[in-house]
Design an enzyme around this catalytic site. Structure first.
Site, PDB file in Angstrom:
ATOM      1  N   HIS A  98      -9.675  -8.886  -6.973  1.00 52.66           N
ATOM      2  CA  HIS A  98      -9.489  -8.285  -5.656  1.00 52.66           C
ATOM      3  C   HIS A  98     -10.026  -9.224  -4.591  1.00 52.66           C
ATOM      4  O   HIS A  98     -11.108  -9.789  -4.721  1.00 52.66           O
ATOM      5  CB  HIS A  98     -10.248  -6.955  -5.590  1.00 52.66           C
ATOM      6  CG  HIS A  98     -10.313  -6.363  -4.217  1.00 52.66           C
ATOM      7  ND1 HIS A  98     -11.497  -6.228  -3.511  1.00 52.66           N
ATOM      8  CD2 HIS A  98      -9.341  -5.882  -3.404  1.00 52.66           C
ATOM      9  CE1 HIS A  98     -11.251  -5.677  -2.342  1.00 52.66           C
ATOM     10  NE2 HIS A  98      -9.953  -5.461  -2.246  1.00 52.66           N
ATOM     11  N   GLU A 144      -2.174   0.142  -8.641  1.00 53.18           N
ATOM     12  CA  GLU A 144      -3.600  -0.154  -8.511  1.00 53.18           C
ATOM     13  C   GLU A 144      -4.339   1.045  -7.915  1.00 53.18           C
ATOM     14  O   GLU A 144      -3.849   1.684  -6.994  1.00 53.18           O
ATOM     15  CB  GLU A 144      -3.753  -1.376  -7.609  1.00 53.18           C
ATOM     16  CG  GLU A 144      -5.152  -1.935  -7.506  1.00 53.18           C
ATOM     17  CD  GLU A 144      -5.143  -3.267  -6.778  1.00 53.18           C
ATOM     18  OE1 GLU A 144      -6.083  -3.504  -5.994  1.00 53.18           O
ATOM     19  OE2 GLU A 144      -4.203  -4.066  -6.972  1.00 53.18           O
ATOM     20  N   LYS A 146       0.846  -1.186   0.000  1.00 55.67           N
ATOM     21  CA  LYS A 146       0.000   0.000   0.000  1.00 55.67           C
ATOM     22  C   LYS A 146       0.886   1.242   0.000  1.00 55.67           C
ATOM     23  O   LYS A 146       1.884   1.311   0.735  1.00 55.67           O
ATOM     24  CB  LYS A 146      -0.909   0.002   1.230  1.00 55.67           C
ATOM     25  CG  LYS A 146      -1.853  -1.190   1.285  1.00 55.67           C
ATOM     26  CD  LYS A 146      -2.885  -1.150   0.166  1.00 55.67           C
ATOM     27  CE  LYS A 146      -3.894  -2.269   0.296  1.00 55.67           C
ATOM     28  NZ  LYS A 146      -4.994  -2.149  -0.677  1.00 55.67           N
ATOM     29  N   ASP A 168     -14.336  -7.810  -8.287  1.00 63.02           N
ATOM     30  CA  ASP A 168     -14.645  -8.014  -6.873  1.00 63.02           C
ATOM     31  C   ASP A 168     -15.963  -8.773  -6.800  1.00 63.02           C
ATOM     32  O   ASP A 168     -16.954  -8.360  -7.405  1.00 63.02           O
ATOM     33  CB  ASP A 168     -14.754  -6.667  -6.158  1.00 63.02           C
ATOM     34  CG  ASP A 168     -14.981  -6.812  -4.667  1.00 63.02           C
ATOM     35  OD1 ASP A 168     -14.060  -6.494  -3.888  1.00 63.02           O
ATOM     36  OD2 ASP A 168     -16.084  -7.244  -4.276  1.00 63.02           O
ATOM     37  N   GLU A 190     -11.675  -2.784  -8.087  1.00 66.93           N
ATOM     38  CA  GLU A 190     -12.347  -3.262  -6.877  1.00 66.93           C
ATOM     39  C   GLU A 190     -13.496  -2.355  -6.453  1.00 66.93           C
ATOM     40  O   GLU A 190     -14.422  -2.810  -5.768  1.00 66.93           O
ATOM     41  CB  GLU A 190     -11.352  -3.433  -5.733  1.00 66.93           C
ATOM     42  CG  GLU A 190     -10.808  -2.140  -5.156  1.00 66.93           C
ATOM     43  CD  GLU A 190      -9.743  -2.385  -4.095  1.00 66.93           C
ATOM     44  OE1 GLU A 190     -10.049  -2.173  -2.911  1.00 66.93           O
ATOM     45  OE2 GLU A 190      -8.619  -2.785  -4.461  1.00 66.93           O
ATOM     46  N   ASP A 245      -0.409  -0.137  -4.481  1.00 63.94           N
ATOM     47  CA  ASP A 245      -1.842   0.174  -4.483  1.00 63.94           C
ATOM     48  C   ASP A 245      -2.062   1.467  -3.713  1.00 63.94           C
ATOM     49  O   ASP A 245      -1.758   1.549  -2.522  1.00 63.94           O
ATOM     50  CB  ASP A 245      -2.590  -0.986  -3.821  1.00 63.94           C
ATOM     51  CG  ASP A 245      -4.103  -0.828  -3.844  1.00 63.94           C
ATOM     52  OD1 ASP A 245      -4.594   0.232  -4.277  1.00 63.94           O
ATOM     53  OD2 ASP A 245      -4.790  -1.777  -3.421  1.00 63.94           O
TER      54      ASP A 245
END
EC number: 4.2.1.68
Length: 441
Positions: free
Chosen positions: A351, A274, A220, A324, A301, A248
């Site tokens: 996801h 992402e 992240k 998702d 997602e 992400d």
């Protein structure tokens, strides 16, 4: 005649914020939660269908109420008629002349509808005594396209084109099923990369991921560029040059900052970025993709329906997409999205960062491999190592790969004890937690 006799809902929340599991630049303190639904029937052996919507805490009561509001649309229906025409069942909900005003086909009500649709697919797979991936993969091409609503898609994917894709794959289904059972499906892991983790925990978990056989990890990013540079450098040193590393941003940036930020991370050989910006900004993703080439761009997602996925693909805005299992209108809409991706030649990396999402989305990816694309080595399903113990049929990971589920259904059923423990606000954990908080005050 078997009948759906009840739609049962539960607001289930887990205190993942305590350890910062799931933390990212936009969601620093998530409590992984589920608006959980059960379709009860009067069929033999307590036949039921299970589904859920994933949320991250506050608002899960709103999501649960939206699911409960659908009871009048499903209670009293014939189980056999629902199973025989899952396309008609989905359209009964998505095309309701008054509920559509709450979307259409987006937001809280659309996710609620998706959970109920998924529960119906779970019910159908259980009735057929098959895991859902196999149930989908053994439908004929005609049966599969009958589940899909092609409205708003025909400029990008027609029914005939979808049939051609499915018919082309049909002769290879048996061989692909055997390959899937023997080899499993590739996974990548986000478990080392939560933003709230210390550097030491990041490095330790990254090394463990490589030792466990994962070929890709994800970090992240997005809160502070210097922190991201440091963390990427630590992770790259821990995993070495041969393991892929994605990042992400969870929608943190505007277009310009996304381009500038990613240029500073490019030295770490990023597998993809992402959700660099708003999930609704198709043109923004296209601009970012152009601005950071050759780093691949991904989103999905939070993409709210098949129409936005269509636009992302038509605009050349993404190099790969996430689906998702609990964001869009259930299995039906995800099948449409998978076929769109196949038509445009875009890879799908599902996801799964949330309670129950690994359990659900593995079935969709595996059905895609068997019945649609025949591809899995150039893609992977996300894996996070949280909360699987609360499910009766938890995911099985071996050497960095998902093993194909064998238990009938969609793997969505939770242990009754977990529901009793973590239902909000009356479950035992939350009652005791509130009492402890009051005592401290």
């Amino acid at each position: 005649m078997r009948t759906i006799i009840a739609l049962e809902t539960h607001d289930v929340r887990f205190p993942t914020s305590r350890e910062l599991d799931g933390s990212d630049a936009m969601n620093p303190d998530p409590d992984y939660s589920a608006a959980y639904v059960v379709l009860r029937t009067d069929g033999a052996e307590d036949l039921a269908g299970y589904g859920l919507v994933f949320t991250i805490g506050r608002g899960n009561d709103v999501q649960t109420a939206a699911v409960a509001a659908l009871a009048e649309h499903v209670v009293g229906l014939s189980v056999d008629k629902v199973i025989a025409d899952l396309g008609a069942f989905a359209r009964r909900l998505t095309n309701d002349s008054q509920l559509r005003w709450l979307g259409p086909e987006k937001g809280v009500m659309h996710m609620a509808i998706g959970a109920v649709i998924n529960a119906a697919w779970d019910l159908a797979a259980r009735a057929a005594n098959k895991p859902l991936w196999r149930f989908i993969a053994e439908l004929t091409p005609e049966q599969l396209v009958d589940t899909i609503d092609f409205r708003y898609l025909s400029d990008a994917l027609t029914r005939d084109e979808a049939l051609a894709i499915l018919r082309d794959a049909q002769p290879q289904r048996a061989a692909r099923t055997a390959t899937l059972i023997e080899q499993g499906y590739p996974a990548y892991t986000t478990s080392p990369g939560w933003l709230g983790y210390s550097d030491e925990k990041l490095v330790r978990l990254a090394k463990e991921a490589v030792a466990d056989g994962f070929r890709t990890i994800k970090l992240k990013v997005g809160a502070n560029v210097q922190d991201d540079i440091r963390r990427c450098r630590l992770a790259r040193a821990a995993i070495g040059p041969d393991i892929a590393m994605a990042v992400d941003a969870n929608q943190r940036w505007d277009v310009g900052p996304a381009i500038d930020w990613m240029r500073q991370l490019a030295e770490f050989d990023i597998a993809w970025i992402e959700e660099p910006t708003s999930p609704d900004d198709v043109l923004g993703h296209a601009a970012i993709r152009q601005g950071i080439t050759p780093v691949p761009v991904s989103t999905g997602e939070h993409t709210q329906n098949r129409v936005v996925f269509k636009q992302l693909l038509q605009a050349g805005a993404v190099d790969l997409i996430q689906i998702d299992a609990a964001r869009v209108g259930g299995v039906n809409e995800n099948l449409a999205i998978l076929l769109l991706a196949a038509k445009f030649g875009v890879r799908v990396f599902p996801h799964a960062g949330g309670v129950g999402l690994c359990e659900l989305v593995q079935h969709l990816a595996m059905a895609d491999f068997v019945a649609i694309t025949g591809k899995m080595e150039d893609r992977a399903i996300e894996f996070v190592d949280h909360l699987h113990q609360h499910f009766l049929d938890p995911v099985r990971i071996q050497h960095g790969r998902y093993l194909a589920p064998e238990v009938p259904g969609f793997s969505a059923e939770m242990h009754p004890a977990s529901i009793a423990e973590f239902s909000y606000p009356d479950g035992r954990f939350w009652v005791e937690d509130l009492a402890a908080s009051k005592a401290k005050a």
